[in-house]
Structures are given as C-alpha cells and as structure tokens.
Motif scaffolding. Structure first.
Motif: not given
Length: 90
Positions: A25-32, A81-89
């Motif tokens: 979402y941060q990258f999406m806002l930067i792109g917009l 969109i193509l970047t993997h979302p953060d996954k927390k173990n």
C-alpha cells in the motif's frame, strides 16, 4: 454439539487478512503521487485567446518530463501489485 464446536474452532482460527501488505500500500500511494505529479506538470501552457499561439505548450516539462513521470508511476504501481506482501511467522 459437534457443529457448534466446529463453528467455534473456525471462528477462532479465522482471521481477516488483506490481499496486500503495508509495504504494498505504501508503494501504491507513492505511485499514485508520482502519477498525479506527472499530470500536474502536464497542465498549463494554453492561451486565453484561441487566435494566439503560445509556444509554452511545447515546453520540455510537458513533452518529456511529465509523460516519463506518469510511466514511472505506473511502473511503481505494477511493482506494488506484484511484490509479495509482508508475511510474519507466528
């Protein structure tokens, strides 16, 4: 009795998740923001009188810089969109 227990277990393990992570979402806002900046740089250069030609419409900012910013913004959106979302173990 068994059905109630199953529903209780399903509700405990079911956790709402978003498709994208915080970083996406941060990258999406930067792109917009970059796309909006490109469109803002493209505006102007017109004339109030339609019979008078204003050569400012062919400024390098409107012809080269603004379209490149818009394409860069779309590239950032695709990356977001193509970047993997953060996954927390857990």
């Amino acid at each position: 009795m068994g059905e109630q227990k199953r529903n209780k277990n399903n509700n405990q393990h079911h956790k709402e998740t978003f498709i994208f992570g915080k970083r996406n979402y941060q990258f999406m806002l930067i792109g917009l923001g970059v796309i909006a900046l490109g469109f803002l740089l493209m505006t102007g250069g017109g004339s109030n009188d339609p019979n008078v030609f204003n050569p400012e419409i062919y400024n390098w900012q409107r012809i080269r810089l603004a379209p490149m910013l818009i394409l860069l913004g779309f590239g950032i959106e695709v990356y977001a969109i193509l970047t993997h979302p953060d996954k927390k173990n857990n």
